[in-house]
Design an enzyme around this catalytic site. Structure first.
Site, mmCIF file in Angstrom:
data_model
loop_
_atom_site.group_PDB
_atom_site.id
_atom_site.type_symbol
_atom_site.label_atom_id
_atom_site.label_comp_id
_atom_site.label_asym_id
_atom_site.label_seq_id
_atom_site.Cartn_x
_atom_site.Cartn_y
_atom_site.Cartn_z
ATOM 1 N NE ARG A 24 -4.019 -0.732 0.634
ATOM 2 C CZ ARG A 24 -5.124 -1.084 1.313
ATOM 3 N NH1 ARG A 24 -5.179 -2.217 1.923
ATOM 4 N NH2 ARG A 24 -6.158 -0.294 1.368
ATOM 5 N NE ARG A 28 -6.486 5.727 3.589
ATOM 6 C CZ ARG A 28 -7.294 4.957 4.313
ATOM 7 N NH1 ARG A 28 -8.417 5.447 4.783
ATOM 8 N NH2 ARG A 28 -6.967 3.705 4.573
ATOM 9 N NE ARG A 37 -9.801 8.714 -1.867
ATOM 10 C CZ ARG A 37 -11.117 8.864 -1.901
ATOM 11 N NH1 ARG A 37 -11.659 9.675 -2.782
ATOM 12 N NH2 ARG A 37 -11.887 8.200 -1.058
ATOM 13 C CG ASP A 74 -9.405 -1.681 -3.468
ATOM 14 O OD1 ASP A 74 -8.640 -1.262 -2.590
ATOM 15 O OD2 ASP A 74 -10.328 -2.484 -3.230
ATOM 16 C CE1 TYR A 150 -13.314 -5.845 2.608
ATOM 17 C CE2 TYR A 150 -12.022 -7.622 1.633
ATOM 18 C CZ TYR A 150 -12.131 -6.563 2.518
ATOM 19 O OH TYR A 150 -11.071 -6.211 3.304
#
Ligand code: 1CP
Length: 341
Positions: A24, A28, A37, A74, A150
């Site tokens: 990752r 962020r 973003r 993703d 998910y």
């Protein structure tokens, strides 16, 4: 022989110092990521806009001497491409309309999933052209079980109970779901490799909480079928498997799926990892919170990890994704210590 140290390591060649990338690594904790973003109206649009996705993939490489770029996307673009509703709420993570026994047979029937994913493949092509020749380009997808958790649960969970129960109660529908995920993942990874990815990683982030029968059917078999399916079309395709939480099933995962290299989470004891086949390349496994805290404890653990794997092919990485509160100076210190001692 390749002049890309990270790719060479995946293929089994030990390096003098371990190459490094960070799970990752685009994200962020970087202010420039947060800035880019804001240019997309939501997270999936960021993934599907090559100009923006290329930019965020390259951001960590501008700051740190990393050996690889990872495609910015993703694992949940696959359910989205299969026609399931997927959205990302700020602060909440992903939210999906859960699949049902009845809806599974319709997945992927309306539109060719690869057509939907064409912008991601365009990002791979542009990244290939943008990175330095010695840098490795990593593509990826989520492994079927992790993606299914998910799709069935509708969001992330700590115990994956919804998906584990669904698999027990609706075996046929669950098998059909895994089958469509295996098929779509093979096509997607082959397309990434053809677009210029050097290596692909299978993110099995929820390989924990499974008994050994479920581990075999939900994790090993689907990952093995993906490796086999990709290699049927691209022989020798380099593949890293990251079965997070696999613990006592790790050696079996490595041997039975056929991945080239094994990602280790940070709970994997170094002494245990050293008992794995000596030629097996390993990747990992610093606790991301050690990187948040930084300082002497971090340096000591980096050195211990490097020393543990000094006699085998080793790619330095975290044992799971970097977290948003990570100080950038600590990342610079980590990369410098791994590369220069
Ligand atoms: O608000 C934002 O900006 C979204 C945060 C974010 C980012 C930066 C998400 C939402 N996904 C990503 C990018 C991403 N995700 C990458 C590419 C970036 C890079 O590696 O540099 C990759 C490889 C992933 C993979 C991913 N997504 C995994 C597997 C890895 C892991 O950490 O276990 C998983 C489980 C996801 C699902 C997901 N997407 C986003 C979040 C917050 C989550 C986790 C949800 C949960 O906790 O269950």
């Amino acid at each position: 022989m390749t002049h890309k140290p990270l790719l060479a390591t995946v293929l089994g060649e030990r390096q003098e110092r371990p190459p490094i990338w960070i799970m990752r690594q685009a994200g962020r904790y970087l202010p420039e990521y947060r800035e880019t973003r804001t240019k997309a109206k939501n997270f999936l649009e960021l993934c599907y806009t090559p100009d923006l996705a290329v930019e965020v993939s390259l951001q960590p490489l501008r700051r740190f001497d990393l050996d690889a770029a990872i495609l910015f996307s993703d694992i949940l673009v696959i359910p989205d491409a299969l026609g399931q509703s997927v959205r990302f709420e700020t602060g909440e993570g992903p939210i999906l309309d859960p699949v049902s026994v009845a809806s599974i047979s319709g997945l992927g029937k309306e539109k060719d999933p690869l057509e939907h994913l064409a912008p991601v493949l365009e990002t791979v092509r542009r990244l290939r052209a943008a990175i330095a020749p010695a840098q490795t380009l990593i593509g990826f997808c989520g492994s079927p079980w992790t993606v299914a958790t998910y799709m069935i649960g509708g969001r992330g969970s700590t115990d994956q109970a919804a998906a584990r129960l669904f698999a027990l109660r609706h075996q046929e529908a669950f098998t059909a779901l895994i089958d469509v995920l295996v098929q779509t993942s093979v096509n997607y990874l082959v397309a990434q490799l053809e677009a210029g990815a050097d290596v692909v990683q299978l993110f099995e982030s929820w390989a924990l909480n499974l008994d050994d029968d479920a581990f075999t059917s939900h994790v090993i078999e689907p990952n093995r079928r993906i490796v086999e399916g990709v290699r049927a079309r691209i022989p020798d395709a380099p593949i890293i498997g990251f079965p997070r939480g696999a613990a006592g099933n790790l050696a079996r995962y490595a041997a039975e799926t056929g991945v080239n290299a094994l990602g280790l989470d940070y709970a994997t004891p170094l002494d245990f990892a050293r008992t794995l086949s000596p030629h097996l390349p390993v990747q990992g496994n610093l606790d991301p919170l050690r990187l948040v805290a930084g300082g002497a404890q971090m340096d000591a653990r980096i050195d211990a990890i490097i020393a543990s794997f000094a006699d085998r092919p080793h790619i330095f990485n975290l044992g799971h994704g970097i977290v948003p509160e990570t100080p950038i100076e600590h990342v610079a210190r980590l990369v410098n210590r791994v590369k220069n001692g």
